[in-house]
Design an enzyme around this catalytic site. Structure first.
Site, PDB file in Angstrom:
ATOM      1  CG  ASP A 104      -9.505   3.317   1.367  1.00  0.00           C
ATOM      2  OD1 ASP A 104      -8.567   2.828   0.196  1.00  0.00           O
ATOM      3  OD2 ASP A 104      -9.184   3.250   2.360  1.00  0.00           O
ATOM      4  CG  ASP A 150      -2.230   0.632   1.184  1.00  0.00           C
ATOM      5  OD1 ASP A 150      -2.087   1.425  -0.044  1.00  0.00           O
ATOM      6  OD2 ASP A 150      -3.237   0.692   1.959  1.00  0.00           O
TER       7      ASP A 150
HETATM    8  C1  9PG Z   1      -4.835   1.182   5.644  1.00  0.00           C
HETATM    9  C2  9PG Z   1      -5.742   1.457   4.656  1.00  0.00           C
HETATM   10  C3  9PG Z   1      -6.318   0.306   3.869  1.00  0.00           C
HETATM   11  C4  9PG Z   1      -6.982   0.725   2.684  1.00  0.00           C
HETATM   12  C5  9PG Z   1      -6.118   1.321   1.671  1.00  0.00           C
HETATM   13  C6  9PG Z   1      -5.475   2.467   2.290  1.00  0.00           C
HETATM   14  O1  9PG Z   1      -5.510   9.641   1.941  1.00  0.00           O
HETATM   15  N1  9PG Z   1      -5.850   8.763   3.102  1.00  0.00           N
HETATM   16  O2  9PG Z   1      -5.363   9.357   4.087  1.00  0.00           O
HETATM   17  C7  9PG Z   1      -5.812   7.381   2.983  1.00  0.00           C
HETATM   18  C8  9PG Z   1      -5.642   6.737   4.180  1.00  0.00           C
HETATM   19  C9  9PG Z   1      -5.875   5.338   3.913  1.00  0.00           C
HETATM   20  C10 9PG Z   1      -6.373   4.742   2.754  1.00  0.00           C
HETATM   21  C11 9PG Z   1      -6.319   5.349   1.727  1.00  0.00           C
HETATM   22  C12 9PG Z   1      -6.151   6.704   1.643  1.00  0.00           C
HETATM   23  O3  9PG Z   1      -6.465   3.420   2.590  1.00  0.00           O
HETATM   24  O4  9PG Z   1      -6.585   1.735   0.626  1.00  0.00           O
HETATM   25  O5  9PG Z   1      -7.810  -0.624   1.864  1.00  0.00           O
HETATM   26  O6  9PG Z   1      -5.303  -0.862   3.438  1.00  0.00           O
HETATM   27  O7  9PG Z   1      -5.021   2.201   3.706  1.00  0.00           O
HETATM   28  O8  9PG Z   1      -4.494   2.173   6.473  1.00  0.00           O
END
Ligand code: 9PG
Length: 635
Positions: A448, A389
């Site tokens: 997400d 990720d």
């Molecule tokens: C875990 C998550 C999950 C999820 C991923 C990802 O922009 N943001 O702050 C942001 C935070 C989390 C995120 C996407 C964007 O989700 O897609 O499935 O694994 O991390 O932290």
């Protein structure tokens, strides 16, 4: 109209004295290689007819005595469209979570993200600052499709290779597309040469979705995409537990999943964010996971599942051993000399500093660490499904260890180090799309999902189920062309969620209609027999669509639309019919005339997944707000 034409190739570079300079080829010939030289630097381009269009291959050679630095290569494509007629372009997003869709071609250069914070721009754009020449409002990533109200043909321009650079396509007027390989002022030493990623150009009278699939076919072939992994069904801890996941909760779900195997037939159990001792220290756990990672994988495997684990391999926080022990493994801000901030999350660190920093995969020592770490997770601990990720961090701007690598190459090298010959299923997430083709087996293709629908009024990129659905439809054509699409998780629970029955079924319908990976993300103790019935129904349709997708891409009914009614169609392999999905993403009820969909169907049957009913369809389909229907067509 004349077919699309490559009218100019221009190399922008910094000469030995660091002065910006250019070298250009005008109207490169299709018959032979065209070249231009200046002060020992040679740019050549070669055009080839293939796949219903033209592939442009360009090379730069430095025969001078000094190193030059390459800024970018610009390819001007003339569309032949009337400059004054209204036109639209497909603005493709940068990474997994970035939005994609049809936009008007306008003179306006302002985009809401222009004034967003640095981390948001780093997240969703291949450059944190766009120059007016490549304004964000007019710029697509990796490929674009342009259509004009006055021409039957559409023009596609897209890079079919992406191993060596990030790339953009700017459409500031209907007349032309400016494709650009971003070279990040990379060194080109005396005697060295650099081959640029190939660009595909085509003008065709076919739907935008079909053209997008044509691009994906070409890119997948060029980059040896990994498209043959089996259909993936699994469980993921994130969308119920989020950071609060514990070893006990994971074990309770494992027990339920084992007991409910016939109700919920799944293969993979994937632990998400929340287990790690610190962001960056992926092989050790925090106090919520006293048993450690090896024990957990052992239990998952003993129950007959594949063990999956989440990491963010290019991020680390201040309190990690990784960052304390290796302060020199980070991308450094060009002016401040400090490590580059690539994320911000209070849940990730106990340090006062809540930022996450970008690791430098151009550094061979860090890549050796990655190889060692992932060998440990796979061979030693037993994880065979890796969710990687926040991968965009590897392409952050700044001073890198190796000045001979572009940001795109840095990301690619980092991914290759993780792959390192292991055959684990690798799922990319938060990843700039092109650089991962041929390395990953699966890719998250949208933002997400969340246990609420979300509002179209909130900012793009916020987690919300409706934006995830938009992305699943916009990028469906990539499935089994570039990798297996991961549309993100189903949530089936009726409690501890703000999703209504219609919304849960709409999420399930859109995911299955895409043919992509099928993961559920619920506390299994909240799921009843009804949820099991829904899951088995959708799992069967998903597997059928996935197997069709190997031959015929799953296509958006209208890739360029901004309307609330959207849909997908998957042609069956025998040509006798199709499965389609219609979604009403809007807040008002809608009535769809089937004749408007031009489905060419003799008979249509709709399935209401929420209520498990079959409905005979004649001329219209009624869709409540936030609802979807799967329909079967016979020809
Ligand atoms: C875990 C998550 C999950 C999820 C991923 C990802 O922009 N943001 O702050 C942001 C935070 C989390 C995120 C996407 C964007 O989700 O897609 O499935 O694994 O991390 O932290």
């Amino acid at each position: 109209m004349t077919s699309a034409l490559l009218s100019r190739v221009e190399l922008r570079f910094l000469d030995a004295a660091s002065h910006p300079s250019t070298l250009a080829l005008d109207a490169p010939s299709a018959a032979r290689e065209s070249t231009a030289s200046r002060d020992g630097l040679t740019l050549s381009a070669h055009l080839e007819q293939a796949l219903g269009g033209t592939i442009v291959r360009a090379t730069v050679v430095n025969r001078a005595a000094d190193t030059v630095r390459l800024t970018s290569a610009i390819f001007e494509v003339t569309t032949g469209f009337e400059p004054a007629a209204p036109a639209r372009f497909f603005k493709h997003g940068y990474q997994s979570w970035s939005a994609s869709g049809g936009y008007d071609v306008t003179a306006s250069q302002t985009h809401p993200r222009d004034t967003a914070n640095f981390i948001t721009r780093l997240n969703h754009q291949s450059e944190t600052t766009r120059s007016p020449e490549f304004a964000e409002a007019q710029t697509s990533e990796l490929f674009t499709i342009v259509e004009s109200h006055t021409a039957p043909e559409r023009v596609l321009a897209g890079f079919v290779g992406a191993a060596t650079s990030l790339s953009t396509l700017t459409v500031s007027s209907p007349k032309k597309v400016v494709a650009r390989a971003i070279l990040d002022d990379v060194n080109l030493a005396p005697g060295a040469h650099r081959e640029l990623d190939p660009l595909f150009i085509a003008a065709l009278d076919e739907s935008a979705a079909r053209m997008a699939a044509r691009w994906a076919d070409a890119a997948g072939r060029w980059m040896n995409a990994r498209v043959n992994a089996p259909f993936q069904r699994g469980w993921c801890s994130w969308y119920h537990y989020f950071h609060a996941i514990t070893e006990d909760a994971l074990r309770a779900n494992l027990k339920s999943l084992e007991a409910m195997r016939s109700e919920f037939p799944l293969d993979v159990i994937q632990l998400d964010d929340g287990f790690q001792s610190a962001l960056g220290d992926w092989d050790t756990t925090n106090s919520k996971f006293p048993g450690g990672l090896k024990k957990i994988a052992g239990e998952i495997r003993a129950a007959g599942f594949k063990a999956g684990i989440w990491t963010a391999p290019f991020l680390a926080a201040r309190d990690s051993h990784l960052m304390i022990d290796h302060p020199d493994w980070f991308i450094m801000h060009a002016e401040t000399g400090q490590p580059v901030r690539a994320g911000h999350n209070p849940n990730w660190t106990t340090s006062d500093d809540k930022f996450a920093y970008a690791l430098d995969a151009s550094n061979p020592a860090f890549r050796a660490h990655l190889r060692h770490l992932f060998t440990k997770l796979t061979r030693d601990f037993g994880y065979s499904y890796l969710k990687l990720d926040f991968l965009y961090a590897a392409a952050a701007p700044g001073r890198r260890h190796d000045p001979n690598l572009t940001r795109g190459e840095t990301l690619r090298h980092g991914l290759e180090a993780i792959r390192a010959g292991d055959d684990a299923f690798i799922l990319g997430c938060g990843c700039p799309l092109g650089q991962a083709i041929g390395v990953v087996d699966g890719m998250r293709i949208g933002p997400d999902v969340s246990p609420f629908w979300g509002s179209t009024a909130s900012g793009a990129g916020d987690p919300s189920t409706v934006y995830a659905l938009d992305a699943i439809i916009a990028r469906s054509f990539m499935h089994r062309r570039l990798w297996l699409n991961d549309p993100d998780c189903l949530m089936l629970r009726a409690r501890e969620t703000r999703l209504t029955a219609d919304e849960r079924a709409a999420l399930a319908a859109t995911i299955v209609a895409s043919g992509g990976m099928l993961l559920i993300s619920d506390d299994m103790s909240l799921l009843d027999a009804e949820a099991g019935k829904l899951f088995r129904a959708v799992a069967q349709i998903a597997a059928e669509i996935d197997s069709n997708a190997a031959r015929e891409p799953v296509l958006a009914l209208d890739l360029m639309t901004t309307a609330d009614i959207r849909g997908l169609i998957s042609e069956s392999a025998d040509g006798a019919g199709a499965i389609a999905m219609l979604l009403n993403r809007g807040d008002s009820p809608a009535r769809v005339q089937t004749s408007d969909l031009k489905l060419d169907a003799g008979e249509i049957v709709a399935l209401d997944l929420a209520f498990d009913e079959k409905i005979e369809i004649f001329d219209t389909i009624d869709l409540p707000p936030h609802a979807a229907r799967i329909i079967r067509l016979k020809r």
